[in-house]
Design a protein around this motif. Structure first.
Motif, mmCIF file in Angstrom:
data_model
loop_
_atom_site.group_PDB
_atom_site.id
_atom_site.type_symbol
_atom_site.label_atom_id
_atom_site.label_comp_id
_atom_site.label_asym_id
_atom_site.label_seq_id
_atom_site.Cartn_x
_atom_site.Cartn_y
_atom_site.Cartn_z
ATOM 1 N N ALA A 97 0.831 -1.205 0.000
ATOM 2 C CA ALA A 97 0.000 0.000 0.000
ATOM 3 C C ALA A 97 0.868 1.258 0.000
ATOM 4 O O ALA A 97 0.520 2.257 -0.652
ATOM 5 N N ALA A 98 1.990 1.237 0.739
ATOM 6 C CA ALA A 98 2.897 2.385 0.725
ATOM 7 C C ALA A 98 3.433 2.626 -0.682
ATOM 8 O O ALA A 98 3.499 3.772 -1.154
ATOM 9 N N ARG A 99 3.807 1.549 -1.350
ATOM 10 C CA ARG A 99 4.271 1.686 -2.743
ATOM 11 C C ARG A 99 3.184 2.291 -3.611
ATOM 12 O O ARG A 99 3.445 3.202 -4.415
ATOM 13 N N ASP A 100 1.948 1.836 -3.454
ATOM 14 C CA ASP A 100 0.849 2.340 -4.267
ATOM 15 C C ASP A 100 0.547 3.803 -3.973
ATOM 16 O O ASP A 100 -0.010 4.514 -4.822
ATOM 17 N N LEU A 101 0.902 4.261 -2.749
ATOM 18 C CA LEU A 101 0.713 5.667 -2.401
ATOM 19 C C LEU A 101 1.915 6.525 -2.804
ATOM 20 O O LEU A 101 1.949 7.716 -2.522
ATOM 21 N N PHE A 632 -6.137 -2.717 2.932
ATOM 22 C CA PHE A 632 -5.796 -1.436 2.310
ATOM 23 C C PHE A 632 -6.370 -1.289 0.897
ATOM 24 O O PHE A 632 -6.055 -0.330 0.206
ATOM 25 N N ASP A 633 -7.188 -2.248 0.486
ATOM 26 C CA ASP A 633 -7.757 -2.179 -0.864
ATOM 27 C C ASP A 633 -8.575 -0.895 -1.030
ATOM 28 O O ASP A 633 -9.455 -0.589 -0.217
ATOM 29 N N GLY A 634 -8.271 -0.144 -2.076
ATOM 30 C CA GLY A 634 -9.016 1.075 -2.380
ATOM 31 C C GLY A 634 -8.628 2.276 -1.550
ATOM 32 O O GLY A 634 -9.226 3.346 -1.670
ATOM 33 N N MET A 635 -7.606 2.139 -0.715
ATOM 34 C CA MET A 635 -7.201 3.241 0.161
ATOM 35 C C MET A 635 -6.433 4.293 -0.636
ATOM 36 O O MET A 635 -5.549 3.984 -1.423
ATOM 37 N N GLY A 636 -6.777 5.558 -0.440
ATOM 38 C CA GLY A 636 -6.071 6.655 -1.080
ATOM 39 C C GLY A 636 -5.294 7.485 -0.076
ATOM 40 O O GLY A 636 -5.310 7.209 1.132
ATOM 41 N N LYS A 637 -4.613 8.510 -0.561
ATOM 42 C CA LYS A 637 -3.829 9.358 0.327
ATOM 43 C C LYS A 637 -4.705 10.231 1.218
ATOM 44 O O LYS A 637 -4.327 10.562 2.342
ATOM 45 N N VAL A 638 -5.872 10.612 0.717
ATOM 46 C CA VAL A 638 -6.737 11.556 1.424
ATOM 47 C C VAL A 638 -7.640 10.809 2.400
ATOM 48 O O VAL A 638 -8.225 9.770 2.056
ATOM 49 N N VAL A 639 -7.746 11.327 3.601
ATOM 50 C CA VAL A 639 -8.625 10.740 4.614
ATOM 51 C C VAL A 639 -10.071 11.043 4.244
ATOM 52 O O VAL A 639 -10.457 12.198 4.093
ATOM 53 N N GLU A 640 -10.868 10.004 4.078
ATOM 54 C CA GLU A 640 -12.252 10.176 3.656
ATOM 55 C C GLU A 640 -13.224 10.217 4.820
ATOM 56 O O GLU A 640 -14.391 10.573 4.645
ATOM 57 N N GLY A 641 -12.767 9.847 6.014
ATOM 58 C CA GLY A 641 -13.657 9.863 7.164
ATOM 59 C C GLY A 641 -14.495 8.602 7.249
ATOM 60 O O GLY A 641 -14.478 7.747 6.362
ATOM 61 N N PHE A 642 -15.247 8.496 8.326
ATOM 62 C CA PHE A 642 -16.051 7.303 8.578
ATOM 63 C C PHE A 642 -17.314 7.342 7.732
ATOM 64 O O PHE A 642 -18.108 8.279 7.807
ATOM 65 N N ALA A 643 -17.495 6.331 6.909
ATOM 66 C CA ALA A 643 -18.636 6.302 5.984
ATOM 67 C C ALA A 643 -19.937 6.086 6.751
ATOM 68 O O ALA A 643 -19.979 5.341 7.746
#
Length: 882
Positions: A97-101, A632-643
């Motif tokens: 995930a770090a690599r993907d970010l 970490f599937d679908g995780m991005g750099k930006v915090v999206e908050g609790f859905a």
């Protein structure tokens, strides 16, 4: 509150020390709270939080009460392989995930030292034969090769990590013999900083190191992983109970006998959630390893730790087991500077218990609880009382044949006699006593009974080498106690099958076991054994010769010698002087150095094991032991908050005191379970299914084992016990896993309803991970066990609590409803409290009625709020490191 330091001069070196003496009230604190005080002063950066935590420690400690929450940062983490594999799976996926970010994956490493010992996988399939060790090691690698290749990759890929290959010993014994330093040091801008050696571990018996003055206790995998990644553990300031020790152990009485006495006394008092400390003149009469044996038994009487102070005995042991003189001098100077030295000073305890060590007697505990202690001299009457309570016919006999001879056995026949576990193997004196009983028995011509499966599992190579050099390994082997593995073995149920002849009669009479372990719960040692008894290793050997629990060592001989004379246990029992002479001759620093040779290089089988290389693990898609976790599937750099949670269905409607054992996958994999179906579809033979513990690195197996405990009572399962529920997509009663897949396909989130103390029992990471993988977004309960609540938060599952006096029943909820939970704002990802602290929940019934109620958001600290905003602790740490 400012942090004050002092300079400690030790030999030619200077060390900076975070000084606790300037804090008012610190001098009256128990040793363990003094360690916690130093920890928060040194580690908490925010001045207001630091002052708050220090005040909570001092106020609670000086008043002898439980205090509020603090954040605690241990110095080290200790893992065993069952719980360690999923930790490294998470770290491996985190690197991807770090690599993907866009970050360097090599930056993802434990932030504090992390040690893993592969000790939980070896099984005593072979025993009582000269090649038992070789056979069992061979089968161990066949069963666990996939896991071991992964761990070997981790050994070479991660920094700050030491992995001890299989066949080396038990993690707790190796911890006290090799890992523990007493005092840790690290370079800082201000100079070399010295601080307490403190440990958390993913095994409850991490407490063993308390015996050498190292504050340590067991935690769940999520907490250990968080600590390894540099995140503090949230804990309450505990009450500290003092145990005032006087006198000394009598001749022939062992540390195991003292440990069982502790278990009985402290379980009766009630010390769950508390710290225990030993003090008084009796402490100095106990060796460091005798103290470690007592401390090891801590989980069996329910407290968090059992700490002994540092004194000359501690220093002697550190020198004996390989720490250099400079390090030992630092331990002495630091302990005296920080109030950890055994100086007899008065300290405040919530209460004080008295134990005169001279009154401890040779003991056993059983048949299923470690604290049910009784004197060995009363063992026969105790056993017969148990049989009477169970209405067993003691005149019943069943015939068995062994090696051409016929025997008639009845209730109490011993099927397993095991010298095993970290409880006793840590103490050289007990292992020498065990060997001397065997030596004296063989000199008198005695043998063990053939129906007894005998298991010998030394805790380290140093223990085995000691027995060999003292001339005791051979007589033990002649009695059938040939070494068959280095690991936990019988104590965790890895005894392997009993002899086939005993298996055949297990349904006709109640078979028993004796073991020098720490746990004897029903069904734990063997499915064929009904009663399990704990005792010292020497008593285990004696019972192997008796062959039955229906035996009185005082009045019944173990056999006859070559001249026809009766031989009683007292005739072959070694004196303390005999043991001490062997200790002086053979238990040396050179012994421990020799025993530690090749500790990290492993056996030839480990060295020949092919493992991937590089920073990123090359996952084997065909593996059924180690799989790439999806956290970490679908995780991005930006915090999206609790859905938001809307349209949620109830996966399980549960009652009070649902334990982590109910939730977390554990034990053998049942042939009709979803996990078994998954393995069979991938060509795994049922005999190789292994256990959930061994497959913790495969989230597919573990998800299928969530809520699958056969004792689980789910009100949606219409009276069916176990991992069943109603799937409201189809209306059918089906497995919890299959229902979760149905809901996932329909895009339906899930919640769990529960009663009081949801998640009680041991901290288990898969009790939080499995529900997450099943699609659970929130748990709504009357109350939560503290650690499990924090584990839910760590995995991004929202814990909601009914208001006092309300629960699912009073609100008219039966689990058939569809739930909507008001959105909760956890900020932008920085530590912050949830907003709102209470939320509106609406539950729509099938007839159109809507039940509305308020629930408390049990996210209790700003750091926990940050975890929830990021989707869990792993995501939070990843974004911080990347």
């Amino acid at each position: 509150m400012s942090v004050q330091t002092q300079t400690l001069h030790v030999g030619d070196n200077d060390f900076e020390v975070c000084d606790t003496s300037h804090v008012e009230g610190a001098e009256a604190l128990p040793h363990s709270l003094r360690i916690l005080l130093e920890n928060v002063l040194r580690n908490v950066d925010d001045a207001d939080a630091r002052e708050l935590y220090a005040k909570r420690i001092v106020d609670a400690g000086t008043q002898g009460v439980q205090g509020g929450e603090i954040e605690y940062m241990p110095a080290r983490v200790l893992l065993q392989d069952f719980t360690g594999v999923p930790v490294f799976v998470d770290l491996a996926v985190m690197r991807e995930a770090a690599r993907d970010l866009g970050a360097d994956p090599a930056r993802i490493n434990p932030q504090i030292p992390l040690d893993l010992v592969i000790d939980h996988s070896v099984i005593a399939d072979a025993a009582c034969c000269a090649d038992a060790l070789e056979k069992n090691m061979d089968m161990e690698f066949k069963r666990n090769g996939e896991r071991y290749r992964f761990l070997k990759w981790a050994q070479s890929s991660f920094q700050n990590v030491r992995i001890v290959p299989p066949g080396s010993g038990i993690c707790h014994q190796i911890n006290v013999e090799r890992f523990a330093r007493g005092v840790m040091t690290k370079a800082t801008d201000a100079g070399e900083l010295a601080y307490f050696d403190t440990v958390v571990g993913t095994d409850s018996h991490t407490t063993t190191a308390n015996g050498i003055g190292v504050l340590s206790w067991g935690v769940g995998g999520i907490e250990a992983e968080a600590a390894a990644l540099g995140q503090p553990i949230t804990t309450l300031v505990p009450q500290v109970v003092g145990v005032h020790l006087t006198g000394e152990l009598r001749d022939g009485v062992s540390a195991m006998d003292a440990a069982l006495t502790f278990a009985q006394m402290l379980r009766a008092k009630g010390v769950v959630g508390k710290f225990v400390e030993c003090f008084g003149d009796g402490v100095a009469t106990l060796s460091a390893t005798q103290r470690a044996c007592i401390a090891n038994m801590t989980p069996e009487y329910g407290c968090t730790c059992t700490l002994f102070p540092v004194d000359d005995r501690t220093l002697e042991y550190l020198l004996l087991t390989g720490r250099d003189k400079e390090q030992v001098a630092l331990v002495e100077a630091y302990a005296k500077a920080q109030g950890m030295w055994n100086d007899g000073a008065s300290r405040v305890y919530s209460e004080v218990l008295e134990l005169n060590l001279s009154e401890v007697e040779c003991s056993l505990a059983g048949p299923s609880r470690p604290h049910d202690r009784f004197a060995r001299n009363d063992a026969r009457s105790r056993f017969n009382a148990i049989c009477a309570d169970r209405n067993l016919d003691m005149d019943k006999r069943v015939a068995v044949n062994f090696m051409g001879s016929k025997y008639e056995l009845t209730h109490g026949a011993i099927a397993i006699a095991a010298v095993t576990s970290c409880t006793t193997a840590t103490d050289p004196a007990m292992m020498l006593a065990c060997g001397l009983v065997a030596k004296h028995a063989r000199e008198r011509g005695l043998l063990a009974k053939p129906w007894v499966k005998r298991v010998m599992a030394p805790g380290s190579h140093a223990t085995q080498l000691m027995l060999e050099r003292a001339g005791l390994a051979q007589p033990l082997a002649e009695l059938g106690f040939a070494t068959c593995g280095f690991g936990c073995m019988s104590c965790i149920g890895n005894s392997g099958p009993v002899w086939p002849e005993m298996h055949e009669i297990a349904g006709d009479i109640e078979l028993t076991s004796v073991l020098s372990g720490n746990r004897n719960f029903d069904g734990r040692i063997s499915p064929d054994v009904s009663q399990n008894f704990l005792c010292a290793p020497a008593s285990v050997v004696a019972y192997a010769m008796a062959g039955t629990m229906d035996f009185d060592f005082e009045t019944q001989p173990l056999g006859t010698d070559g001249d026809g004379n009766d031989v009683f246990l007292r005739d072959i029992w070694p004196s303390d002087a005999e043991i001490a002479a062997l200790m002086d001759e053979f238990v040396t620093a050179e012994l421990f150095d020799a025993g530690a040779e090749g500790l990290y290089s492993g056996t030839q089988a480990w060295q020949e094991l092919e493992a991937p290389e590089g920073d990123i693990f090359a996952w084997d898609e065909g593996s059924t032991y180690v799989r790439r976790a999806p956290y970490f599937d679908g995780m991005g750099k930006v915090v999206e908050g609790f859905a938001p949670i809307s349209g949620a269905r109830v996966l399980a409607n549960l009652g009070d005191f649902i334990t982590t054992d109910h939730i977390s996958p554990a034990g053998s994999i049942a042939s009709d379970s979803p996990a078994a179906k998954y393995l069979a579809e991938r060509g795994v033979d049922p005999v190789m299914f292994n256990t959930y513990g061994s497959r913790r690195g495969n989230h597919e197996v573990m998800a299928r084992g969530g809520f699958a405990n056969i004792k689980l009572k789910n009100l949606l399962a219409e009276g069916k016990s176990g991992g069943w529920t109603r799937d409201f997509e189809t209306g059918e009663i089906t497995s919890i896993f299959d229902a979760s897949q149905s809901y996932a396909a329909a895009g339906v989130p899930l919640v769990v309803l529960a009663g009081k103390m949801y998640g009680s029992g041991s901290s288990r990471d898969w009790a939080a991970k499995a529900p997450l993988l099943l699609g659970v977004r929130a748990v709504i309960a009357e109350s939560f066990e503290r650690i499990h609540r924090s584990n839910l938060v760590g995995m991004g599952i929202l814990p909601l609590q009914f208001h006092e006096g309300e629960n699912a029943e009073t609100l008219g909820l039966d689990g058939t409803e569809t739930f909507v939970i008001e959105p909760v704002d956890f900020g932008t990802g920085e530590p912050s409290m949830p907003n709102p602290r209470e939320v509106n929940v609406s539950a729509s019934k099938q007839d159109g009625e809507t039940v509305k109620f308020h629930a408390i958001v049990r996210v209790d600290t700003p750091t926990e709020g940050a975890y929830m905003a990021h989707g869990g602790i792993l995501q939070y740490v990843l974004r911080q490191l990347a």
